[in-house]
Design an enzyme around this catalytic site. Structure first.
Site, mmCIF file in Angstrom:
data_model
loop_
_atom_site.group_PDB
_atom_site.id
_atom_site.type_symbol
_atom_site.label_atom_id
_atom_site.label_comp_id
_atom_site.label_asym_id
_atom_site.label_seq_id
_atom_site.Cartn_x
_atom_site.Cartn_y
_atom_site.Cartn_z
ATOM 1 N N ASP A 49 0.795 -1.489 0.059
ATOM 2 C CA ASP A 49 -0.058 0.008 0.052
ATOM 3 C C ASP A 49 0.991 1.238 -0.137
ATOM 4 O O ASP A 49 0.277 2.400 -0.155
ATOM 5 C CB ASP A 49 -1.058 -0.135 1.136
ATOM 6 C CG ASP A 49 -0.414 -0.108 2.577
ATOM 7 O OD1 ASP A 49 0.766 -0.120 2.574
ATOM 8 O OD2 ASP A 49 -1.305 0.046 3.372
ATOM 9 N N SER A 50 2.416 1.209 0.223
ATOM 10 C CA SER A 50 3.341 2.251 0.011
ATOM 11 C C SER A 50 2.839 2.852 -1.655
ATOM 12 O O SER A 50 3.507 3.874 -1.602
ATOM 13 C CB SER A 50 4.593 1.740 0.306
ATOM 14 O OG SER A 50 4.964 0.617 -0.548
ATOM 15 N N ASP A 88 -0.900 -6.629 -0.469
ATOM 16 C CA ASP A 88 -1.171 -5.847 0.564
ATOM 17 C C ASP A 88 -2.603 -5.603 0.947
ATOM 18 O O ASP A 88 -3.226 -5.068 0.117
ATOM 19 C CB ASP A 88 -0.275 -4.713 0.753
ATOM 20 C CG ASP A 88 0.264 -4.266 1.798
ATOM 21 O OD1 ASP A 88 0.109 -5.144 3.211
ATOM 22 O OD2 ASP A 88 0.905 -3.006 1.955
ATOM 23 N N LYS A 117 -0.869 -9.779 2.910
ATOM 24 C CA LYS A 117 -0.437 -9.273 4.335
ATOM 25 C C LYS A 117 -1.259 -8.261 4.790
ATOM 26 O O LYS A 117 -2.032 -7.565 4.224
ATOM 27 C CB LYS A 117 1.054 -8.355 3.999
ATOM 28 C CG LYS A 117 1.611 -7.808 5.133
ATOM 29 C CD LYS A 117 2.959 -7.249 4.783
ATOM 30 C CE LYS A 117 2.798 -5.820 4.278
ATOM 31 N NZ LYS A 117 2.252 -4.754 4.983
ATOM 32 N N GLU A 119 -1.766 -5.829 8.639
ATOM 33 C CA GLU A 119 -1.024 -5.338 9.734
ATOM 34 C C GLU A 119 -1.762 -5.451 11.008
ATOM 35 O O GLU A 119 -2.897 -5.377 10.974
ATOM 36 C CB GLU A 119 -0.884 -3.739 9.455
ATOM 37 C CG GLU A 119 -0.117 -3.062 8.260
ATOM 38 C CD GLU A 119 0.031 -1.778 7.961
ATOM 39 O OE1 GLU A 119 -0.522 -0.880 9.068
ATOM 40 O OE2 GLU A 119 0.510 -1.193 7.084
ATOM 41 N N GLU A 186 8.383 -4.062 11.461
ATOM 42 C CA GLU A 186 8.825 -2.654 11.017
ATOM 43 C C GLU A 186 9.075 -1.657 12.256
ATOM 44 O O GLU A 186 8.158 -1.408 13.123
ATOM 45 C CB GLU A 186 7.680 -2.086 10.034
ATOM 46 C CG GLU A 186 7.900 -0.587 9.511
ATOM 47 C CD GLU A 186 6.988 -0.264 8.266
ATOM 48 O OE1 GLU A 186 6.321 -1.097 8.056
ATOM 49 O OE2 GLU A 186 7.468 0.978 7.921
HETATM 50 O O1 KIV Z 1 3.371 -1.178 1.903
HETATM 51 C C1 KIV Z 1 4.657 -1.322 2.048
HETATM 52 O O2 KIV Z 1 5.577 -0.820 1.285
HETATM 53 C C2 KIV Z 1 4.867 -2.178 3.218
HETATM 54 C C3 KIV Z 1 6.420 -2.411 3.625
HETATM 55 C C4 KIV Z 1 6.949 -1.057 4.099
HETATM 56 C C5 KIV Z 1 6.491 -3.763 4.336
HETATM 57 O O3 KIV Z 1 4.072 -2.524 4.036
#
Ligand code: KIV
Length: 289
Positions: A49-50, A88, A117, A119, A186
């Protein structure tokens, strides 16, 4: 010949203490990025999600949706990388109900991810269990969880106090117990990451968590120096593509402006016969005699 594709079980078995090489994961959001990660021999691609911050221009990760991540996952999947593709789950896709969580994760799997993934620690256990029950492998993510930016009061290193560090170890154990095949750590102190890595049997993948994890993950744009507005302490840059890009674009502009681009070799030409025929008409047709 054995497949070179990285799979969830292959990743789950990679503990450095058992003699495995460290896992390497990078984010990627499109086909060229996925091809580069695969050709470089990396183990995993996180369609993170970055993407919100490094590609789409937002200030945090909260703005992206399941559709956004699915769109980028499809692009990564089309490149057919050997890397494991991790989708993500964005903010609000796994917070409302177990049913919504499973449906949203299924969208990412159908887009080409092999696992998802999410959180959070113990409070996410019902979601993690439901996903695993639906045959969707889950990678955990604890410590500095960017989707909690407002609750944390900013992107701040977590578990600096012994009590919080102990809570984080319990979160990691609970995620492993629920069936997570790997856990991202993280933004936590080295010692805490080391203790978590020792305490669990699935691999830990660190970002800003020091050298004792079972692997590392970085954001593509940080590794390559495409993003230079903010470089966190934990980033090591392996290229300066922003400068290289600006230099190349400046040269292109200069060549267009001084007439040196395009040159003869970079242009298409008529053969002699057609050139002569065209010459008769090319300047407004045959002249009257
Ligand atoms: O979205 C992302 O880039 C992340 C990483 C920082 C682990 O979740």
């Amino acid at each position: 010949m054995a497949s070179t594709k990285v799979t969830v079980p292959k990743v789950a078995s990679r503990k450095v203490r058992d003699g495995s090489d460290a896992l390497v994961m990078v984010t990627a959001y499109d086909a060229p990025g996925a091809r580069a990660a695969s050709e470089a021999g990396l183990d995993m691609i996180l369609v993170g999600d970055s993407v919100a911050m490094v590609v789409l221009g937002y200030d945090d990760t909260l703005q992206v949706t399941v559709d956004d991540i699915a769109h980028h996952t499809r692009a990564v999947h089309r490149a057919n990388p050997d890397c494991l593709i991790v989708g993500d789950l964005p903010w609000m896709s796994y917070h409302v109900s177990v049913e919504e969580t499973v449906r949203n994760a299924a969208e990412l799997i159908r887009a080409g991810a092999q696992c998802v993934k999410l959180e959070g620690g113990r409070k996410r256990l019902p979601m993690v269990e439901a996903l695993i029950d639906a045959e969707i492998p889950v990678m955990g993510h604890i410590g500095l969880t960017p989707q909690s930016v407002h609750a944390m009061g900013g992107f701040k290193v977590q578990a600096r106090q012994a009590e919080a560090a102990m809570e984080l170890i319990e979160d990691a154990k609970a995620l492993q117990h629920a069936g997570c095949f790997a856990i991202v750590l993280e933004g936590i102190p080295v010692k805490v990451a080391e203790a978590i890595t020792d305490a669990i049997d699935v691999p830990t993948i660190g970002i800003g968590a020091g050298p004792h994890c079972d692997g590392q993950v970085l954001v593509y744009h940080d590794v390559l120096g495409i993003e230079d507005r903010f470089v966190p302490k934990f980033v090591r840059r392996y290229a300066d593509l922003k400068s290289a890009t600006i230099g190349a674009l400046e040269q292109y502009a200069s060549d267009v402006r001084d007439g040196s681009f395009p040159n003869d070799d970079e242009s298409y030409h008529l053969n002699d016969e057609q050139s002569e025929a065209f010459g008769l008409y090319g300047s407004g047709g045959p002249e009257e005699s």
